[in-house]
Design a protein around this motif. Sequence first.
Motif, short mmCIF file in Angstrom:
data_model
loop_
_atom_site.label_atom_id
_atom_site.label_comp_id
_atom_site.label_asym_id
_atom_site.label_seq_id
_atom_site.Cartn_x
_atom_site.Cartn_y
_atom_site.Cartn_z
N GLY A 38 0.80 -0.59 0.38
CA GLY A 38 -0.01 0.38 0.48
C GLY A 38 1.27 1.21 -0.39
O GLY A 38 2.07 1.08 -0.76
N TYR A 39 -0.04 2.52 0.21
CA TYR A 39 0.67 3.58 0.25
C TYR A 39 2.16 3.85 1.40
O TYR A 39 3.30 4.21 0.58
N THR A 40 1.90 3.13 2.36
CA THR A 40 3.36 2.97 3.05
C THR A 40 4.37 2.91 2.40
O THR A 40 5.52 2.83 2.69
N GLY A 64 -1.73 -2.14 -3.92
CA GLY A 64 -3.63 -1.14 -3.81
C GLY A 64 -4.80 -1.71 -3.04
O GLY A 64 -5.84 -1.10 -3.07
N SER A 68 -5.16 2.18 0.42
CA SER A 68 -4.61 2.74 0.27
C SER A 68 -5.73 2.40 -1.38
O SER A 68 -5.35 3.14 -2.52
N ASN A 71 -9.71 4.29 -0.82
CA ASN A 71 -10.04 5.82 0.41
C ASN A 71 -11.21 6.44 -0.84
O ASN A 71 -11.38 6.21 -1.98
N PRO A 185 -7.07 7.22 -6.44
CA PRO A 185 -6.46 6.45 -4.93
C PRO A 185 -5.40 4.60 -6.04
O PRO A 185 -3.72 5.21 -5.06
N ALA A 189 -1.25 4.38 -6.72
CA ALA A 189 -0.35 2.96 -6.12
C ALA A 189 -0.40 2.52 -7.31
O ALA A 189 1.43 1.83 -6.72
N VAL A 369 -3.91 9.36 3.10
CA VAL A 369 -3.16 9.66 1.77
C VAL A 369 -1.96 10.09 2.21
O VAL A 369 -0.72 9.51 1.97
N THR A 372 0.93 8.95 4.86
CA THR A 372 1.47 7.10 4.79
C THR A 372 2.82 7.73 3.77
O THR A 372 4.33 7.24 4.08
N HIS A 373 2.34 8.84 2.97
CA HIS A 373 3.64 8.83 2.00
C HIS A 373 5.18 9.89 2.99
O HIS A 373 6.14 9.84 2.41
#
Length: 427
Positions: A38-40, A64, A68, A71, A185, A189, A369, A372-373
Amino acid sequence: MAHTAYPQSYYAASANPVPARPELDGEVETDVCIVGAGYTGLSTAIALLENGFKVSIVEAAKVGFGASGRNGGQIVNSYSRDIDVIERSCAPKQAQLLGDMAFEGGRIIRERIAKYNIQCDLKDGGVFAANTPKHMKHLESQKKLWERYGHTQLELMDAKRIQEVVGTDIYAGGMLDMSGGHIHPLNLALGEAAAVELLGGVIYEQSPAIRIERGANPVVHTPNGRIKAKFVVVAGNAYLGNLIPELSAKSMPCGTQVITTEPLSAELAKSLLPQNYCVEDCNYLLDYYRLSADNRLIFGGGVVYGARDPANIEAIIRPNMLKAFPQLKDVKIDYAWTGNFLLTLSRLPQVGRLGDNIYYSQGCSGHGVTYTHLAGKVLAEALRGQAERFDAFADLPHYPFPGGRLFQVPFSALGAWYYTLRDKLGI
């Protein structure tokens, strides 16, 4: 092993082409093994790969698959609890560091989109809508707070002005943040996953981590393989399960629901959101919505504690949509789905290290959102030996839910009921 597909969401139905990715089979050695695509996990991988690390990601389903790719698609600054809460509970230096980082996640997203040419329908502008005069006073304070940290792309809007950007008369006012915005979203991803692979990283799908063997060189085990690494980054959030019990005891998966209309006429879509900004209101259990690239209204809200899937998502969310936009009463809903986020008792992220070489970030509490980045960049800094910003997050206290896991759901639902009642009464 059974193949886990994407849920039947609008995002999955409108996703960019997805390449086939292998399942982990056999033994691999790498510098960093990341659990979760996912994003993290993807943000961490990009930051590490850009600095010369060898990186492998294991993903239980598909890139994703979790929050991610499900959302609301809104770029919202700060954290689930704002900087004023942090200032009251942290030492000044720690609060300053966390405050300075509160607006970085959105910048990272835009930088990645530009650098790696990610096609994800980026649009600028986000609205915080005040349901009551009390909410409006909160936004006035929030604007002053954010401006103290150099965030100045903000405009307060009275009841008349907000109707110029949101086609409804239910709001007392609002605040426009032009550094906010929205994206598709899942396509974000997928674009970040392509960037990982462009930089030499490897992503293994359908490869759930079932055990982490701790030690000088930790080993991540999947059903058909294992990865031996110098470091492990745990980035599963609400989809981590009980892989690391000491993390699951301090957090709780919660479900939020999203519906998507059939495509609207250009005239109707423009009447709802003339400037194509995204919107979230100021209630504790908030509503959030925006237009898609093909003029559908994507409308989300609601919380199911413990992350159960409701029997009828449309019945939960559609009345809220019609309260804002009664002109949509005859519009068909094409998609409805649930996505899980991870709630912490403090509603602040949980970041830390297990031993010397297992790092984690979790618990965005519905504000993930942008966070996590940022988290990926901060985790990568820590692995490179630059831990000041990592430590600012890691020093936040992690509280277990009262009564342990057995009482997580009833205590949280009771708290939500209390705050929802306050919202309804305007107190």
